[in-house]
Design a protein around this motif. Structure first.
Motif, mmCIF file in Angstrom:
data_model
loop_
_atom_site.group_PDB
_atom_site.id
_atom_site.type_symbol
_atom_site.label_atom_id
_atom_site.label_comp_id
_atom_site.label_asym_id
_atom_site.label_seq_id
_atom_site.Cartn_x
_atom_site.Cartn_y
_atom_site.Cartn_z
ATOM 1 N N PRO A 137 -10.803 5.030 23.493
ATOM 2 C CA PRO A 137 -10.108 4.234 22.490
ATOM 3 C C PRO A 137 -10.372 4.754 21.080
ATOM 4 O O PRO A 137 -11.461 5.247 20.772
ATOM 5 N N SER B 283 -13.832 5.801 16.046
ATOM 6 C CA SER B 283 -14.165 5.461 14.658
ATOM 7 C C SER B 283 -15.608 4.980 14.534
ATOM 8 O O SER B 283 -16.299 5.277 13.560
ATOM 9 N N VAL B 284 -16.047 4.222 15.538
ATOM 10 C CA VAL B 284 -17.420 3.709 15.494
ATOM 11 C C VAL B 284 -18.418 4.829 15.729
ATOM 12 O O VAL B 284 -19.411 4.979 15.013
ATOM 13 N N ASP C 28 -17.836 8.235 15.594
ATOM 14 C CA ASP C 28 -17.656 9.189 14.492
ATOM 15 C C ASP C 28 -18.593 10.389 14.606
ATOM 16 O O ASP C 28 -19.456 10.616 13.753
ATOM 17 N N TRP D 130 -10.702 3.050 18.393
ATOM 18 C CA TRP D 130 -11.732 2.298 17.658
ATOM 19 C C TRP D 130 -13.133 2.785 18.002
ATOM 20 O O TRP D 130 -14.027 2.765 17.150
#
Length: 667
Positions: A120, A125-126, A128, A122
């Motif tokens: 996913p 992004s978490v 990274d 997200w």
């Protein structure tokens, strides 16, 4: 009066958090913090590890491509360079591979996006993950041709990190939920006694107390302190201290310190009641046993081994007595033992004694090594007109006769072999009597000096035979041996309930056999009959012997609580004979104790029994339990009992048993 002040503390406690909730919140929060901290630490550690792997992989890739362009192929040829880069990129391990000239222009290169890596957006992004660019120079001789830039593909790293993170989250949720649930169950179980103590504190709160603990805590602990104040001040010190002291004194006077069997004086006292008491007397067999040359065994092996032998012998005697209901055993002196079997006949007792002597001889020989050993026994039959002293003399004479023969064995006293029923004859008599219901009810009044009318009438059963009526003390031991006593108790209960229905104002008492109490079917049927009897069942006392309480405590507990729910009073019968601690009086609610007649016989001249009975009456009365006595046969005995504060007494001196159908309607 002290309890009247308790509502105010109760109101103060209403808004306080419970101990279980407090412990659950604190420990649960601590568990959650530990799990979250573990998750964050594990995630950060793995993320850093993956980042380092990506950096190292990119550096290695850049170095390999740079060397290949410098040496293996012509780095100045764009077509050859593109072919090499395509081959490296198609391995799928790189996100970007670019070959740049001196001016920064791309000579050859390949790149791809991270949109289709199965993770996913997200989470990317978490997480990274850093994407470091590794560079390597492309040279030919001394001439610099350009630079290779390589970025490793983080797709696999993201997938691994996603998989591990998902597993950690699931594991944390499972562990956390399981831990919290287990913690809840553990706290619920651990703190369960507090709820019981709280209810007990409220139940005992109608009594006065001189001291109270002022320390305040959670609601449950406040209730515990109040309950402990009440129990320790009123019941704990009073009941436990006196009960232990009385129990210790009774053991000192009534039990042999080595074997735990009855002492000589206690055995003789009980034998005298069994043999000489007009109310209790019934046929039976006395057996005297002696280990030959026990003094020599002590000298050869030492006193400790001698005590060990006596304990082993006592164990064998205990197992033997367990098979013979109503019997009792004691140690007289040294290696002399005595047993009494109520209701036994010479032929049957001879068979049992032969086997017992063989077992004891085996125990003796096993511990005596090479010594010559022998075990001898003498038997004598109790009968009408024979005193305990005469019975003991006859058994002793038979013992000496057995010893004169040398080897292990037994002898019957003269003339004991004639005129008796054997076991099979008894079985036929009892089975036929049950089938034809040849049992009659006899009543004996329980008298109180404070009441003109009897407190109740004790019910006895008698067996009608062609030879005459037999008392329960004669046939009940045989019925217990054959497993028929439950059927007799069923017939007795049905007759008693019928009589209560016909005489509503009369109170009766019935004693149940141990086998009946232990039978779940009998207990269920008994409760059904009593519930169907309605109010008349409240006029019936149910007696359970102390020995039955000792051997069938679970069954007794179930029955006593069930009888309490339907308000049927229960008394402990033959109290004192079982030799068990008084703790069951605290755990089970009995309405009365009925002292065994062995403690009543000659109580006017028996100081130890008088002190024991006085102490028992004091403890029982403080707990709201009545105390009755049986076997009162003289005015002197009854006078002593009245001075001690007995609630009721029964015996031939106060009222002889009579057939139930001979009693007047209004009695």
């Amino acid at each position: 009066m002290a309890w009247k002040q308790s509502p105010q503390p109760a109101r103060n406690q209403a808004g306080m958090i419970t101990l279980r909730t407090l412990l659950l919140l604190f420990t649960g929060s601590l568990l959650v913090v530990v799990l979250v901290a573990g998750f964050v630490t594990s995630f950060s550690h793995f993320r850093g590890y993956v980042s380092e792997q990506l950096t190292g992989h990119a550096r290695d890739g850049a170095t390999a491509v740079g060397l290949s362009l410098s040496n293996a192929i012509d780095g100045s040829d764009p077509v050859a360079s593109a072919s090499l880069i395509d081959a490296v990129f198609d391995s799928g391990r790189y996100l970007r591979v670019i070959y740049l000239n001196h001016q920064g222009e791309i000579i050859a290169g390949r790149r791809k996006s991270l949109d289709q890596i199965g993770v996913p957006a997200w989470f990317r992004s978490v997480a990274d993950l850093p994407l470091p660019v590794a560079e390597a120079e492309v040279v030919r001789g001394w001439r610099r041709l350009g630079t290779v830039q390589v970025v490793s593909d983080p797709g696999r790293a993201y997938r691994d990190l996603w998989r591990i993170t998902s597993g950690l989250v699931v594991a944390i949720l499972v562990i956390g939920a399981s831990g919290l649930f287990t913690l809840f169950l553990l706290l619920k179980r651990t703190l369960r006694p507090l709820a019981a103590l709280e209810e007990q504190a409220k139940a005992l709160g109608n009594r006065n107390f001189r001291r109270r603990v002022t320390i305040r805590s959670t609601r449950e602990l406040n209730q515990v302190t109040e309950a402990m104040n009440q129990m320790s001040d009123d019941l704990g010190h009073l009941f436990e201290g006196q009960a232990k002291l009385i129990q210790h004194l009774r053991r000192l006077s009534n039990e042999d310190p080595v074997t735990g069997l009855a002492s000589r004086s206690a055995f003789d006292q009980r034998l005298k009641v069994e043999v000489e008491s007009e109310e209790k007397s019934a046929p039976g067999m006395l057996i005297l046993i002696q280990l030959w040359d026990f003094a020599g065994f002590n000298q050869a092996h030492g006193r400790d081994e001698g005590d060990r032998l006596l304990v082993r012998v006592a164990g064998e005697l205990g197992r033997f007595m367990d098979r013979h209901a109503g019997g009792f055993a004691g140690r007289r002196t040294g290696s002399d033992f005595a047993l009494y079997l109520p209701g036994a006949m010479p032929a049957d007792a001879s068979v049992w004694c032969r086997d017992l002597v063989a077992d004891l001889d085996s125990v003796y020989a096993d511990l005596a090594s090479s010594m010559k050993v022998a075990v001898h026994a003498g038997l004598a039959r109790a009968g009408a007109g024979r005193s305990a002293r005469e019975l003991m003399s006859a058994a002793d004479e038979a013992l000496r006769k057995a010893q004169s023969l040398g080897d292990s064995g037994y002898q019957l006293a003269n003339g004991e072999q004639e005129h008796h029923h054997n076991l099979e004859t008894w079985r036929v008599i009892l089975t036929e009597a049950i089938r034809k219901q040849r049992f009659s009810l006899w009543l004996q009044p329980m008298i109180s000096e404070h009441s003109e009318s009897p407190l109740y009438h004790q019910v006895f059963s008698r067996l009608d035979t062609p030879e005459g009526e037999l008392k329960a003390s004669v046939f009940v031991p045989m019925a217990e041996r054959f497993g028929l006593v439950e059927q007799i108790d069923r017939l007795l209960m049905q007759r008693v309930l019928e009589r209560l229905a016909q005489h509503p104002g009369q109170q009766l008492a019935v004693s149940l056999a141990g086998a009946s109490v232990a039978s779940e079917t009998f207990r269920q049927d008994l409760l059904t009959w009593l519930e169907q009897a309605g109010d008349s069942a409240r006029q019936l006392w149910i007696g359970i012997s102390e020995q039955t309480i000792h051997h069938h405590r679970t069954a007794v507990g179930l029955l006593v609580r069930a009888l309490g729910r339907i308000n049927v009073p229960v008394l402990v019968d033959r109290f004192g004979v079982g030799g068990v601690p008084f703790s069951y009086l605290r755990n089970l609610r009995f309405q009365a104790l009925r002292i065994d007649n062995s403690f009543i016989h000659d109580i006017d001249s028996h100081e130890e029994n008088r002190f024991y009975l006085e102490s028992v009456i004091g403890i029982a009365h403080r707990r709201g339990v009545r105390v009755f006595a049986t076997g009162v046969e003289t005015a002197a005995e009854y006078s002593v009992l009245c001075k001690l504060g007995i609630d009721g007494a029964m015996g031939y001196h106060l009222g002889r048993p009579f057939a139930a159908d001979q009693q007047p309607q209004g009695d």
